[in-house]
Motif scaffolding. Sequence first.
Motif, PDB file in Angstrom:
ATOM      1  N   THR A 801      40.646 -43.708  24.899  1.00 34.79           N
ATOM      2  CA  THR A 801      40.379 -43.497  23.475  1.00 34.79           C
ATOM      3  C   THR A 801      41.142 -44.572  22.707  1.00 34.79           C
ATOM      4  N   SER A 802      41.096 -44.469  21.359  1.00 33.34           N
ATOM      5  CA  SER A 802      41.785 -45.476  20.548  1.00 33.34           C
ATOM      6  C   SER A 802      43.291 -45.315  20.608  1.00 33.34           C
ATOM      7  N   GLU A 855      45.157 -49.206  18.272  1.00 32.66           N
ATOM      8  CA  GLU A 855      43.714 -49.340  18.401  1.00 32.66           C
ATOM      9  C   GLU A 855      43.305 -50.805  18.394  1.00 32.66           C
ATOM     10  N   ASP A 885      37.913 -46.124  20.620  1.00 35.12           N
ATOM     11  CA  ASP A 885      37.006 -44.994  20.777  1.00 35.12           C
ATOM     12  C   ASP A 885      35.599 -45.519  21.045  1.00 35.12           C
TER      13      ASP A 885
END
Length: 1679
Positions: A801-802, A855, A885
């Motif tokens: 994910t981020s 991110e 993401d």
Amino acid sequence: MRKTLLVKDGSLFTLTVPFSGKPVPNVMWDKADVDLRVRASIHTTGTVTSITVEQATRDDSGKYTVTLQNVAGKVTCTLNVRVLDSPGPPCRVAIKDVTKSSATVAWDTPENEGGAAVTNYLVDIREVNNKGWTRVTDSCPRLTYRVSDLQEGGVYYFRVTGENQYGTGLPTETKYGAMITDKSDPKPLAKPVKDDTIEPIIDLMSTSYSVKAGDDLKIDVPFRGRPEPEVSWNKDGVELKETTRVSFLTSNNSSLITIRNTTREESGNYEITLSNTVGRKSAIIAVVILDKPGPPGAIKVDEVNADYISLSWDPPLYDGGCPISNYVVEKRDTTTTSWKTVSSTVARTSIKVPRLTQGTEYQFRIAAENRFGVSHAVESASVVAQYPFETPGPPTTLRVAQATKSFMLVTWNQPASDGGSPIMGYHLEMKDYSSIRWTKTNRGRLIAETEFKVNGVEESLQYEFRVAAENIAGVGPYSKATEPIAARDPCDPPANLTVTDITRSSISLTWSKPENDGGAKVTGYIVERRELPDGCWLKCNFTNLQETCYDIEGLTEDIQYDFRVIAKNSAGVLSEPSQCTGAVTVKDNVVLPRIVLDDKYKKLVVVKAGDVLRIDADISGHPRPVISWSKDGERIEIKARIEITSTHTTTTLLVRDTIRRDSGQYTVTVQNIAGTRSLSVNCKVLDRPGPSSGPLDVTGLTAEKCTLTWGPPQENGGAEILRYIVEKCETSRVTWTSVYEDTKATTCKVTSLRKGKEYIFRVKAVNEYGEGEALESEPTKATDPFTVPAAPTDVEVTSITSETMAICWRRPESDGGSSISGYVIEKREKSGMRWVQVNTKPVNDLRVKASNLCEGCEYEYRVYAENVAGSSPPSIPCKLTKAEDPQFLPSPPAKPKVIDSTKTSVTLSWNKPLFDGGAVVTGYCVEYKRTDEEDWCVSVSNTENTGFTVVGLTPGAEYIFVVKSINKIGVSEPSPPTDPQAAEDREEEPQFNISNEMRKTLLVKDGSLFTLTVPFSGKPVPNVMWDKADVDLRVRASIHTTGTVTSITVEQATRDDSGKYTVTLQNVAGKVTCTLNVRVLDSPGPPCRVAIKDVTKSSATVAWDTPENEGGAAVTNYLVDIREVNNKGWTRVTDSCPRLTYRVSDLQEGGVYYFRVTGENQYGTGLPAETKYGAMITEKPSPPQTIEVTEITKESVSLSWIKPENDGGSRITSYRVDALENGQDKWVKCGVTKTVHFVVYDLKEATQYFFRVRAENHAGFSDPTEMALPVLVKGQLEPPEMNMNKFPDNMVYVRAGSNLKCQIPLTGKPAPKISLSKDDVVLKSTMRFNSEVTPEYLIIILRESTATDSGRYDICASNTSGASRSFVTIVVLDRPSAPVGPIGMSEVTEDSVSLTWLPPRYDGGSPVTNYIITKRETTNADWTEVSSVVVKCTMKIMKLITGLEYQFRIRAENRYGISEYSDSATVRVDLNYTVPESPSPPIVTSVTRESVTVAWTEPNWNGGRPVVGYHLQMKDKNSILWQTVNKTVIRATHFKVTNVIVAGLVYEFKVAAENAAGCGPLSKISDAVLAIDACEPPTNVRITHIRKSSVRLEWLKPTYDGGSKVTGYLVEKKEGERDRWTKANLTNVSDTHYTVTELNECVVYEFRVVAKNAAGSVSNPSTTAGPVMCVDTDAYEGD
């Protein structure tokens, strides 16, 4: 553009006029008698208008007028066009002077001459019955022609055609035929005519004519006379002759003079003279040409001052035919070229020009103006704006009269010259001696006196002063600066001058230092003497004397002298002389030397090591004895620790920081001519022991323990060894840890070692005087016999994910002989070099989750396995993985709305898409198309706003629009298109078209359907919105809207559908609202505000209000139900209650009950409403106790009270506070509170109030407690005060990541307001940082503190009484920040490099204890520790491998941890220099038949060492063998080659540079040079003719031809500044002139010439001719 445009016949021309104006003006083109919309093509934009005429003819000549007009004004511009064509038809062709056989044809020039003067006329003739024309003449330059040989009685027609340079024009013929007959009266010939003579009579219609310059002047003078008089015209006495501009047309009864295109020269008196045989008559006609006036007369400067100049001038000689209306006066600074208007409305011939800048040179110009225009301006000579007198001279005799450390008094005399104006004051400037900047001391005000006291000087600084005088003309020049004077107090004279010794030729003096040294150290003394009684003072010492004693020698025996001393300090200031000694007679006095010691020195003197040994002795003797000190028989030399001080009466030996070697016998000896005396003192120094005997052996080593062994110290310091101190230190740290503090033996066992850590041990012996020097062991590592495990394998990343990633791996193949205890995972960013640990503690699982990722960053991971022996090598890192993401295309926005439109634009708005695809929506794309087209057009490809105006639409066309969302993945699908929207203005305000009947209330039966229909109108069609309070009509009802009607339909109507329905119409023109009432006939809704009151021990009263919705009929009855709190069933209390209250009795005390009420009307029983909370059956509480006033301000009162003694059986829920103004009878509610204190605000100042408090429980309010006496409202002022006593140095500490709550005692009335700031920035409250003010404290709260929170926080507390300021410094205890780079690298050798760096900017609140330095080879990613105990910010890294490239990393450490690292740049460990680069190619600067001089420039890089010299090589061009020219190194960058040059040969050269590393590469080869005497360049090159494509050059031969005849020349040219030189001649030029052809018109060129002789020697280029632009020098026709 204002010049006349010349256009050739038949061609196209365009007139383009740029313009500006807001709003954009209307443009109108006009030409007299022509409709330009038909004849021409006009095109206009917002800034430019143009008119285009095709196939131009002579009729298109004339004035074209363009007019601009908007609401701000109107302006007109006229452009002249002349079409070059053959002339038009001549004007007014007439027949005159008809005789029997001839007639004279007369005409005027054509109105349109075709752009050129008519030079010739063609005259044709035809008889009345003949249609063909016969040419009479084709050469007639005049406006008349006499045709002869005509037939008497015949009728003839005549035709005239003009000719100019462009061809033959259109003809004009006579309208009527002319009968050829003799002149006679038109009466029949049969009747005889009487021939009467008449004297000429002139019938003037006017004696004066005026015409505007440029127009045609026509004067027609009727006359009579018989015979026909002859006519002549004169102007100002000169006969007028017919020209192309002046023509005459004379008939038998009038004379017409025509002057075309008049100018001011045509003004004057015109005289017409008529004469016949009878007489002669004349008349004078005054002609005035109306034109702009001539220039005024010469400008005279009448008065000059500093800020104004008076000018005068004479009126113009020619006023343009009308009075001068005004003069325009302009000025300019002679340093600029722009003129500025002084005044354009000057009526007289003089002006005073104000607001000038003093000292500036001005030039003025003046033009006259009448109603026809402005004349040419006449310019004045340059004049300087200045006073008629001068500035004063510089003041004289400037000096510093008095100087102290705080002020200086400066005085001066008046200037020798005041410049002709009284002195107004003075400006005094000063500067620091080391500065170049002068500053004013009088700060804007003039000094009236000739002295000034300068305050604010800095002590010890040297100052210079200068002064300037000022009169009305300004500030004069500054005087010369004073000598530098130090700001110090004067030095006091020496004191206590005493004669200590006298001989027959000398005297010894002593004195004391001055009490005040003037702010600078006393650096010396001057001793003076004089013979008594009347001798003068003479200097005794000629070198600087620093001691406070001096021996004066060379005196005369038995003479009396007087002595004095002057002190001098480091600032060069001399004191006043000291008091004199008085009369002293010079003579001998001999006394045996003597030494006196204190009794304590007769015993053994014992001193502890490090203390001071001092031996004082009193001495005497005459002459003064010589003093010497010795120790153990050896003379004592003065050193850093040893000091010997002697005066005339004492001597002192001082030994500082004593050590054991200072023990022994000290002897002082004094000697003079009378004898010698000595005394001795014995001394013993007690010290700490020396180091223990080594080595310090480490045996029995394991991972946790070892055994140490050592020997006793060889020096015990004079005392028994009492014990040993054993300590250990990890090599990665700088702090030592105690192992044993009191061990008697010389061996010990060390335990609790940390596995894998390297240790150093040390031992110190201790005696009664302290700890001795330490004996240290070699570094020893605590290790076990087993090894670390192998590295884990197959590291991979999942679940990305981020912010998080999951890392998985496999167990290592080998555990190293000990089971795996856990795993350590590290991560590294793609752009970083540093691995960061993911888990704080080792994990046992084969999977871990990494969080707090950035991110968009890419990460790689590696894993370590750990067992008892330590950590394994790292695993192979996994591939780089980006933290992000999953992302998709965004969804399209909802259907966009058209919110406005015009004839060319439509404005849209839309909402953001519901789904952004996981990535931020960065913009929107707007597309549109016409409804009758298929293709979509992009109006904007990316806009960040949710609205956009589409412009450039076709008026009246219909469009639809869509919007697409954009994120970084791409562009979404289009949104639903808008409704078709026409590009037109919306102007009509919406309105409702409903009758009064529709506005009545609509009655609807329960369960039925009803529809409300509302017609409306509006342009553009308004938006329709239906609304009903608290109801979403889009869900509850069905709404249908067309362009003119909207309706809403509700099915199954209920009582909730009753109420007001509001419909709103809105468009860009306005907004209107209409409300319709609906009442649904139904059972009532729930009663409102059901509440319990009047609760007693056994009863309660239920009260309520009528339902908000009574169902269309009044409620006639209510049903009341009850239930206990633990019972879910309701019990009917009554079913017949017509009132809004009902008392329920027989309730259980303490019980909690709920009540429910239901209404009834004629349509049925409605919905019930019940109490929200249960009612406890209890009594009211007793009243509160003792109400008190705690604080009073000018607008508030703070109250407090005690809880009631009895709460009535249920808890007190609140207190109500009321107030009563004194003199009033009505209590006013102030507020409700749940606490026992309350502040009443908004009271009137200086007014008395009573207050009361009532307690409330479930049963209601208690009786009030009232105040007995009123309270006077007045301000109690107390300035804020903060008590920082409990915060030492105003500092508070907090660990990083922890929360801080700082309570600072704070007082003040009224309550202070607090402002917090950091680094001059006011802080606002956030979730992490906020402040709170209580009556006693200021509370500062900081959550999750970080290093950036450290610093000073300024606090300002203020109220109406004042303000108080303080500060608190928050120190966040954390690991330090990284050391400050860049890391300096110096002294790079083949095996070492020195590093330097700066300490961290933030030390984490604790001093940095050490630095950790690691290194790595750039070919390897592994870092190796160099040292972890570096305490300074520099270190020399040794034992590096030559030729390798290294990078270094430095981290700081304090007690809270290790900082991030700072990386150095890479450095190669090698010789830091190499051979230099090659110099530039050699250039031959001089050549003869015997020598060649060669020059070159230094290499761009010297290889890191200075170039020591050069080596030059040469060769014959036809040879392949290079030979070195120089025998020794050439130090300069040029060299003259001789002895090896053979005349006539061609040579080439190259050169190499040499430094300490050796000889560098050779340069490129020079240009070949012929060894002959050089020919000199041509001289006097000049340009003689210029054409648009050629230039002719001429020059002189060279003054010296190089010994051979000049055979030719080479001409070179260069275009512009940046072009290179190119050949202009392709063949040999033997002459000294040449025409360069094939040049470009309007291009700038430069030229030069090179000579060449028969020997082939080419000269240097000549001096450059030009620059010159290629244009024809012939004149061409302008306007």
